[in-house]
Design a protein around this motif. Structure first.
Motif, PDB file in Angstrom:
ATOM      1  N   GLY A  96       0.819  -1.225   0.000  1.00 51.83           N
ATOM      2  CA  GLY A  96       0.000   0.000   0.000  1.00 51.83           C
ATOM      3  C   GLY A  96       0.843   1.262   0.000  1.00 51.83           C
ATOM      4  N   PRO A  97       1.813   1.392   0.907  1.00 53.36           N
ATOM      5  CA  PRO A  97       2.652   2.599   0.874  1.00 53.36           C
ATOM      6  C   PRO A  97       3.423   2.759  -0.425  1.00 53.36           C
ATOM      7  N   VAL A  98       3.907   1.664  -1.010  1.00 53.54           N
ATOM      8  CA  VAL A  98       4.623   1.767  -2.290  1.00 53.54           C
ATOM      9  C   VAL A  98       3.674   2.291  -3.363  1.00 53.54           C
ATOM     10  N   PHE A  99       2.457   1.792  -3.386  1.00 50.52           N
ATOM     11  CA  PHE A  99       1.477   2.257  -4.363  1.00 50.52           C
ATOM     12  C   PHE A  99       1.173   3.750  -4.179  1.00 50.52           C
ATOM     13  N   LEU A 100       1.005   4.164  -2.928  1.00 48.79           N
ATOM     14  CA  LEU A 100       0.718   5.572  -2.664  1.00 48.79           C
ATOM     15  C   LEU A 100       1.885   6.486  -3.028  1.00 48.79           C
ATOM     16  N   VAL A 101       3.105   6.038  -2.775  1.00 47.65           N
ATOM     17  CA  VAL A 101       4.279   6.827  -3.167  1.00 47.65           C
ATOM     18  C   VAL A 101       4.329   6.954  -4.693  1.00 47.65           C
ATOM     19  N   GLY A 102       4.022   5.867  -5.391  1.00 50.20           N
ATOM     20  CA  GLY A 102       3.996   5.914  -6.856  1.00 50.20           C
ATOM     21  C   GLY A 102       2.937   6.870  -7.386  1.00 50.20           C
TER      22      GLY A 102
END
Length: 146
Positions: free
Chosen positions: A38-44
């Motif tokens: 989830g955090p990786v997706f949000l950073v992207g």
């Protein structure tokens, strides 16, 4: 006619219970880094939208296209981590490289970047680098245990 329905109840007496437990453990074993998806997706997503959020899309058109493409790539990595984690966590190192690139990209891709542009990319890059390193650490730990 014979009654072929199976009674609902405890599976402890099932002849394949040990095999089912082992398969369940193997299935869950590949999802050690699930909390990072989830955090990786949000950073992207933020990286892709940041030129419009920080308002440098007109002043830095090359950096705008760069952040859009790199942000989409990071979001696609996150989707890959979610869909096929056992195959995708090898790309955690690539995510670290993307994070390092994002940190230096304002000076390489942009033209005379302002402080907001620099801070934006440094923070996004540092988060991407940190999340990639976290994925590497947890994935390597889980491989060592098995």
């Amino acid at each position: 006619m014979a009654d072929v329905s199976h009674p609902r109840g405890d599976l402890a007496g099932h002849p394949d219970v040990s095999e089912m437990r082992a398969r369940f453990e193997r299935t869950l074993g590949g999802r050690d880094v699930v909390f990072v998806d989830g955090p990786v997706f949000l950073v992207g997503l933020y990286c892709a939208a940041s030129p419009w959020i920080v308002h440098y899309s007109a002043a830095q058109p090359a950096l705008m296209a760069h952040n859009l493409i790199v942000g989409i790539a990071i979001a696609l990595l996150a989707i890959g981590f979610t869909v096929t984690p056992e195959r995708m966590y090898g790309l955690s190192g690539a995510m670290c490289a993307i994070g390092a690139w994002l940190i230096v990209s304002p000076w390489i891709v942009g033209r005379s970047p302002g402080a907001g542009v620099i801070w934006n990319n440094v923070v996004i890059g540092a988060l991407t680098l940190l999340l990639g390193a976290l994925c590497i650490a947890v994935a390597s730990r889980s491989r060592r245990v098995t």
